[in-house]
Design a protein around this motif. Sequence first.
Motif, short mmCIF file in Angstrom:
data_model
loop_
_atom_site.label_atom_id
_atom_site.label_comp_id
_atom_site.label_asym_id
_atom_site.label_seq_id
_atom_site.Cartn_x
_atom_site.Cartn_y
_atom_site.Cartn_z
N TRP A 18 0.84 -1.19 0.00
CA TRP A 18 0.00 0.00 0.00
C TRP A 18 0.88 1.25 0.00
N ARG A 19 0.40 2.30 -0.64
CA ARG A 19 1.09 3.59 -0.63
C ARG A 19 0.33 4.51 0.33
N LEU A 20 1.05 5.10 1.25
CA LEU A 20 0.42 5.98 2.25
C LEU A 20 0.66 7.45 1.90
N ALA A 30 -4.60 5.69 2.15
CA ALA A 30 -3.80 4.56 1.68
C ALA A 30 -4.40 4.06 0.37
N PHE A 31 -3.51 3.76 -0.57
CA PHE A 31 -3.91 3.27 -1.89
C PHE A 31 -3.14 1.99 -2.17
N ARG A 32 -3.87 0.93 -2.50
CA ARG A 32 -3.23 -0.35 -2.78
C ARG A 32 -2.40 -0.24 -4.05
N ASN A 33 -1.20 -0.82 -4.03
CA ASN A 33 -0.31 -0.75 -5.20
C ASN A 33 -0.90 -1.46 -6.41
N SER A 47 -9.70 -0.47 -2.66
CA SER A 47 -8.26 -0.26 -2.87
C SER A 47 -7.79 1.12 -2.43
N ALA A 48 -8.70 1.94 -1.95
CA ALA A 48 -8.36 3.26 -1.42
C ALA A 48 -9.15 3.48 -0.14
N ILE A 61 -7.12 -1.28 6.44
CA ILE A 61 -6.44 -2.07 5.40
C ILE A 61 -6.55 -3.55 5.69
N GLN A 64 -9.89 -4.72 4.59
CA GLN A 64 -10.00 -4.81 3.14
C GLN A 64 -9.30 -6.05 2.61
N GLU A 65 -8.11 -6.32 3.14
CA GLU A 65 -7.35 -7.51 2.71
C GLU A 65 -8.11 -8.79 3.09
#
Length: 77
Positions: A18-20, A30-33, A47-48, A61, A64-65
């Motif tokens: 994830w990108r924070l 946070a956005f999933r890569n 994903s966001a 997160i 979501q996972e």
Amino acid sequence: MEVQIMHDTPGRPVIPGWRLIISDAGRFWAFRNHLFPRIAVRAGAQSAVDADTFEEVQAVIAEQEKTARDAVAGVTS
């Protein structure tokens, strides 16, 4: 408003995959890569996400996972 992308820098919070991004007000996004599989998205995986603290964004997160894993596992069982 100023935002800062959180890279893999020592001392900075990181969540693998994830990108924070954190705002100057301290809110985390946070956005999933990589996007979740379509079946996971249909099951509700996002994903966001965003939250007020790093701990809260970690928990969102994790949810979501788990949603994604459960959706994929339901297809393969």
